[in-house]
Write an enzyme that holds these catalytic residues in place. Structure first.
Site, PDB file in Angstrom:
ATOM      1  CD  GLU A  64      -2.449  -1.738   2.465  1.00 47.24           C
ATOM      2  OE1 GLU A  64      -2.282  -1.017   3.472  1.00 47.24           O
ATOM      3  OE2 GLU A  64      -3.082  -2.825   2.490  1.00 47.24           O
ATOM      4  CD  GLU A 226      17.359  38.698  14.569  1.00 45.26           C
ATOM      5  OE1 GLU A 226      16.231  38.217  14.825  1.00 45.26           O
ATOM      6  OE2 GLU A 226      18.051  38.334  13.618  1.00 45.26           O
TER       7      GLU A 226
HETATM    8  O1  0X9 Z   1      20.344  34.926  10.258  1.00 43.40           O
HETATM    9  C1  0X9 Z   1      19.713  35.941   9.916  1.00 43.40           C
HETATM   10  O2  0X9 Z   1      19.433  36.200   8.755  1.00 43.40           O
HETATM   11  C2  0X9 Z   1      19.264  36.943  10.995  1.00 43.40           C
HETATM   12  N1  0X9 Z   1      18.816  36.251  12.171  1.00 43.40           N
HETATM   13  S1  0X9 Z   1      17.375  35.454  12.126  1.00 43.40           S
HETATM   14  O3  0X9 Z   1      17.249  34.672  13.337  1.00 43.40           O
HETATM   15  N2  0X9 Z   1      16.192  36.540  12.116  1.00 43.40           N
HETATM   16  O4  0X9 Z   1      17.317  34.661  10.926  1.00 43.40           O
HETATM   17  C3  0X9 Z   1      20.416  37.844  11.346  1.00 43.40           C
HETATM   18  C4  0X9 Z   1      20.771  38.795  10.253  1.00 43.40           C
HETATM   19  C5  0X9 Z   1      21.958  39.642  10.582  1.00 43.40           C
HETATM   20  N3  0X9 Z   1      22.471  40.295   9.396  1.00 43.40           N
HETATM   21  C6  0X9 Z   1      23.057  39.616   8.397  1.00 43.40           C
HETATM   22  N4  0X9 Z   1      23.300  38.351   8.475  1.00 43.40           N
HETATM   23  N5  0X9 Z   1      23.464  40.300   7.343  1.00 43.40           N
HETATM   24 ZN    ZN Z   2      15.115  36.617  10.358  1.00 42.01          ZN
END
Ligand code: 0X9
Ligand code: ZN
Length: 264
Positions: A64, A226
């Site tokens: 299946e 963030e």
């Molecule tokens: O990893 C990322 O893109 C960001 N954190 S998240 O947890 N929201 O995904 C941080 C971004 C920081 N800036 C760059 N990486 N340019």
């Molecule tokens: Zn992010």
């Protein structure tokens, strides 16, 4: 047809189980519960639940085929989707991390060429139409745009370039002082503690991000916020926290705006 619209051999299903649990370690657990007559391991995938559970098995009868296909399909749904929804060439998985797809140190350390990874950089910079559109607009209006702010969650941080290298940017000291002012404003507004610093040092190396790209384009005041929280609820921030989170973010944005006004 997507991976879930095909039938897979047992070995393929074993690899899939390994990968999907690795990529969703916070949600899924692969548990060994015994082995078959032919000594093949039997695994269950446990989707994290508070207490009570629902057991689903698929494929007690070998012929299946649709039954195991449903189990894979069922686990495959992910409401914490991160990436875009693009399909490129013969890629096995959907989506590119749009914050790894900008043309700023594209796909160096901190990004992945594996299309099934959450930090997949895409086949080439700006492969995603969404990224291309943002980059094109910023490019076109760069002389007017004095600050670039991109809002993410979670971890309560105010980040600035660079994230694609651990080297300091030439505006490091000024950007740090602005970020520190933002942190102060937030603390005054809601008593919440945010952290400030360049991306690579403060969270991790992450090339191909929009903030770094905007900065290298010439938009000096480039920040990633963030927002809340720091992991208690993570991406599933309860609705009663929307308002205080927005109020503190706004106080941060105002701080940047004031600084920009006084420094151009
Ligand atoms: O990893 C990322 O893109 C960001 N954190 S998240 O947890 N929201 O995904 C941080 C971004 C920081 N800036 C760059 N990486 N340019
Ligand atoms: Zn992010």
């Amino acid at each position: 047809a997507s991976y879930y619209e095909q039938y897979h051999s047992l070995n393929e299903i074993y690899s899939w189980m390994e990968e999907i649990t690795e990529m969703n370690a916070d949600l899924l657990q692969k548990i060994y519960i015994g082995s078959s007559f032919e000594k093949r391991p039997l695994y269950i995938l446990k989707v994290q639940t508070p207490k009570s559970a629902i057991w689903i098995d698929c494929g007690i009868h070998a012929r299946e085929w649709i039954a195991p296909a449903f189990c894979l399909w069922f686990i495959g749904h992910n409401r914490l989707w991160r990436k875009s929804r693009s399909k490129h060439g013969n890629n096995r998985c959907i989506g590119t991390d749009m914050n790894r797809n900008f043309d700023a140190g594209w796909c160096g350390k901190g990004a992945s060429h594996n299309d099934c990874h959450e930090i997949y950089c895409g086949p080439y910079p700006e492969s995603e139409p969404e990224v291309k559109a943002v980059a094109h607009f910023l490019q076109k209006h760069k002389d007017h745009i004095k600050a670039y702010i991109t809002i993410h969650s979670y971890s309560q941080m105010v980040l600035f370039p660079y994230s694609y290298t651990t080297n300091k940017s030439k505006d490091h000291d000024e950007l740090l002082s602005v970020a520190n002012k933002v942190v102060l404003a937030i603390r005054k507004t809601t008593q919440k503690m945010y952290e400030s610093g360049p991306g690579a040092q403060t969270i991790y190396l992450a090339p191909g991000g929009s903030d770094d790209w905007a900065y290298d384009l010439g938009i000096k005041y480039s920040f990633t916020f963030e927002l809340r929280d720091r992991g208690t609820h993570g991406f599933l921030l309860p609705t009663n926290l929307i308002k205080p989170t927005c109020i503190e973010a706004l106080s941060g944005i105002k701080t940047i705006a004031l600084h920009v006004i006084n420094n151009i």
